[in-house]
Design an enzyme around this catalytic site. Sequence first.
Site, PDB file in Angstrom:
ATOM      1  N   TYR A  13      58.348  49.133  64.983  1.00 13.80           N
ATOM      2  CA  TYR A  13      57.712  47.817  65.112  1.00 13.80           C
ATOM      3  C   TYR A  13      57.427  47.207  63.736  1.00 13.80           C
ATOM      4  CZ  TYR A  13      53.879  44.618  66.582  1.00 13.80           C
ATOM      5  OH  TYR A  13      53.052  43.531  66.797  1.00 13.80           O
ATOM      6  N   SER A 126      46.234  53.971  58.516  1.00 13.15           N
ATOM      7  CA  SER A 126      45.590  53.268  59.623  1.00 13.15           C
ATOM      8  C   SER A 126      44.083  53.269  59.440  1.00 13.15           C
ATOM      9  CB  SER A 126      45.949  53.982  60.935  1.00 13.15           C
ATOM     10  OG  SER A 126      45.114  53.550  61.974  1.00 13.15           O
ATOM     11  N   TYR A 151      46.128  62.053  66.187  1.00 14.25           N
ATOM     12  CA  TYR A 151      46.899  61.011  65.480  1.00 14.25           C
ATOM     13  C   TYR A 151      46.107  60.562  64.243  1.00 14.25           C
ATOM     14  CZ  TYR A 151      48.066  56.313  64.101  1.00 14.25           C
ATOM     15  OH  TYR A 151      48.349  55.201  63.355  1.00 14.25           O
ATOM     16  N   LYS A 155      46.782  60.998  59.901  1.00 13.04           N
ATOM     17  CA  LYS A 155      46.713  59.966  58.846  1.00 13.04           C
ATOM     18  C   LYS A 155      45.732  60.388  57.764  1.00 13.04           C
ATOM     19  CE  LYS A 155      49.720  57.127  60.538  1.00 13.04           C
ATOM     20  NZ  LYS A 155      51.032  56.938  59.858  1.00 13.04           N
ATOM     21  N   TYR A 177      46.369  50.033  58.152  1.00 11.37           N
ATOM     22  CA  TYR A 177      46.518  48.904  59.085  1.00 11.37           C
ATOM     23  C   TYR A 177      45.326  48.862  60.033  1.00 11.37           C
ATOM     24  CZ  TYR A 177      51.438  50.007  57.998  1.00 11.37           C
ATOM     25  OH  TYR A 177      52.620  50.317  57.387  1.00 11.37           O
ATOM     26  N   ASN A 199      48.787  50.102  73.505  1.00  8.99           N
ATOM     27  CA  ASN A 199      47.966  49.109  72.828  1.00  8.99           C
ATOM     28  C   ASN A 199      47.668  47.907  73.720  1.00  8.99           C
ATOM     29  OD1 ASN A 199      49.817  50.122  70.036  1.00  8.99           O
ATOM     30  ND2 ASN A 199      47.643  50.499  70.278  1.00  8.99           N
ATOM     31  N   LEU A 200      46.617  47.216  73.350  1.00 12.20           N
ATOM     32  CA  LEU A 200      46.107  46.111  74.172  1.00 12.20           C
ATOM     33  C   LEU A 200      47.112  45.005  74.390  1.00 12.20           C
ATOM     34  CD1 LEU A 200      43.794  44.594  75.610  1.00 12.20           C
ATOM     35  CD2 LEU A 200      43.099  43.730  73.351  1.00 12.20           C
ATOM     36  N   GLY A 297      37.086  58.014  72.979  1.00  9.63           N
ATOM     37  CA  GLY A 297      37.665  57.951  71.626  1.00  9.63           C
ATOM     38  C   GLY A 297      37.650  56.566  71.028  1.00  9.63           C
TER      39      GLY A 297
HETATM   40  C1  WQD Z   1      42.315  47.942  71.186  1.00  8.95           C
HETATM   41  C2  WQD Z   1      41.129  47.634  72.085  1.00  8.95           C
HETATM   42  C3  WQD Z   1      40.692  49.280  73.770  1.00  8.95           C
HETATM   43  C4  WQD Z   1      44.296  48.677  76.150  1.00  8.95           C
HETATM   44  C5  WQD Z   1      44.998  52.217  67.944  1.00  8.95           C
HETATM   45  C6  WQD Z   1      45.101  53.209  66.817  1.00  8.95           C
HETATM   46  C7  WQD Z   1      45.435  52.484  65.541  1.00  8.95           C
HETATM   47  C8  WQD Z   1      46.686  51.703  65.746  1.00  8.95           C
HETATM   48  C9  WQD Z   1      46.448  50.675  66.845  1.00  8.95           C
HETATM   49  C10 WQD Z   1      48.742  52.796  65.280  1.00  8.95           C
HETATM   50  C11 WQD Z   1      40.279  48.867  72.375  1.00  8.95           C
HETATM   51  C12 WQD Z   1      41.082  47.955  74.392  1.00  8.95           C
HETATM   52  C13 WQD Z   1      43.333  48.572  75.153  1.00  8.95           C
HETATM   53  C14 WQD Z   1      43.966  48.288  77.472  1.00  8.95           C
HETATM   54  C15 WQD Z   1      41.771  47.703  76.741  1.00  8.95           C
HETATM   55  N1  WQD Z   1      47.740  52.563  66.092  1.00  8.95           N
HETATM   56  N2  WQD Z   1      42.096  48.088  75.449  1.00  8.95           N
HETATM   57  N3  WQD Z   1      42.707  47.805  77.716  1.00  8.95           N
HETATM   58  O1  WQD Z   1      42.679  51.855  69.868  1.00  8.95           O
HETATM   59  O2  WQD Z   1      42.036  49.860  68.395  1.00  8.95           O
HETATM   60  O3  WQD Z   1      43.918  51.354  67.706  1.00  8.95           O
HETATM   61  O4  WQD Z   1      46.156  51.430  68.041  1.00  8.95           O
HETATM   62  O5  WQD Z   1      48.947  52.360  64.202  1.00  8.95           O
HETATM   63  O6  WQD Z   1      45.632  53.433  64.523  1.00  8.95           O
HETATM   64  O7  WQD Z   1      43.845  53.832  66.648  1.00  8.95           O
HETATM   65  O8  WQD Z   1      44.195  49.843  69.634  1.00  8.95           O
HETATM   66  O9  WQD Z   1      45.312  48.336  71.207  1.00  8.95           O
HETATM   67  O10 WQD Z   1      44.810  50.734  71.959  1.00  8.95           O
HETATM   68  O11 WQD Z   1      42.959  49.091  71.735  1.00  8.95           O
HETATM   69  O12 WQD Z   1      40.617  47.277  76.990  1.00  8.95           O
HETATM   70  O13 WQD Z   1      44.790  48.358  78.430  1.00  8.95           O
HETATM   71  O14 WQD Z   1      41.636  47.190  73.338  1.00  8.95           O
HETATM   72  O15 WQD Z   1      39.615  49.871  74.493  1.00  8.95           O
HETATM   73  O16 WQD Z   1      38.917  48.467  72.411  1.00  8.95           O
HETATM   74  P1  WQD Z   1      43.078  50.755  68.963  1.00  8.95           P
HETATM   75  P2  WQD Z   1      44.405  49.520  71.197  1.00  8.95           P
END
Ligand code: WQD
Length: 338
Positions: A13, A126, A151, A155, A177, A199-200, A297
């Site tokens: 990505y 990260s 993970y 890092k 990041y 990811n969200l 987490g």
């Molecule tokens: C973001 C927010 C979820 C999905 C991780 C890694 C980080 C990087 C990015 C690699 C959180 C909420 C998510 C969903 C939700 N990874 N969420 N419903 O956890 O901040 O970071 O991914 O480089 O290193 O730690 O990202 O996008 O998973 O979550 O409510 O279906 O969205 O609880 O608050 P995160 P995320």
Amino acid sequence: MQQHILVTGGAGYIGAHTLVELINAGYRVTAIDTLERSEFRIIEGVERIISKKIDFHQIDCLDAVALNSVFERNTFSSVIHFAAYKSVNESVEKPLRYYKNNVGSLMTLLEVMKRNKIRDLIFSSSCTVYGQPDQIPVDESAPFKKAESPYGQTKQICEQILENVISEGFRIVSLRYFNPIGAHPSAEIGELPIGSPNNLVPYVTQTAAGVREKLVVFGNDYDTPDGSCIRDFIHVSDVAIAHVKALEFLINRTEASLFDAFNLGTGVGVSVLELVNKFIQVTGMKLPYIIGPRRPGDVEKVFANPQRINQAFGWRTKYTLEESLLHAWNWEKKIRNR
Ligand code: WQD
């Protein structure tokens, strides 16, 4: 002379978006990737954007012989190392695989770089290295707290290795990041969440596209204005351009060895629910969602203090949250119509 950059994980990505910005900035690039977590069509998308072929090799950074042969055939000035697994919850299920791949591939790369007398490295780190910071916005002096996942731990371990190997003559910039989102404005490349996304934003765009029935917001009982978690969402092309700036920063340094780390974020905290509502507003799409339980987490609130990177690189983010979400949506529509 044109600088030649090796990009590991170049079909990934952030790797693919960085290939585009490196070419735009006049660099020559070679990309390697296992294609285990991506597809060659992403490289083809990069080629359509830059209107030229990419020198690509399907190589695993754990394969020292294959990696060394790439170095022997080229004269690289620097390496940008993206190749790693990045799923938080997969790392909980398969920690050994994550340590082997993420830490092992960095070790192999460093050994091969040393053997070929290449010393400049940009490392993909990260904000997860901080855990839940005591102070928000978080700056680079914040301590590494206990990582929330294997993970995140990989890092932390990689950054500690990098800080210590500079005694062997490396010059290293680690970019931490925050939350990269969106896609190239052309919609020729974007995030390929193979399998179910973690990811969200991929969850948001897949729900809007009808691929998923609904989005689950993981908790709205946090100590934040609307109860949902706060993050620092940064456009992936801003992340990519920052890598070009990091190269320039490194090339202009005169030290024989160095290690420096920078937070790569916008400095603006946005909640999950704010992002959801912004998506609905900018796309006009329906986005069915429910409030579910907290995800183990998750940190409650984290966003960057980007002052150091802004000053050191003479750079700041240029895309807005609205543009990031619109570009993410354009990419989702593109891959669904394929
Ligand atoms: C973001 C927010 C979820 C999905 C991780 C890694 C980080 C990087 C990015 C690699 C959180 C909420 C998510 C969903 C939700 N990874 N969420 N419903 O956890 O901040 O970071 O991914 O480089 O290193 O730690 O990202 O996008 O998973 O979550 O409510 O279906 O969205 O609880 O608050 P995160 P995320």
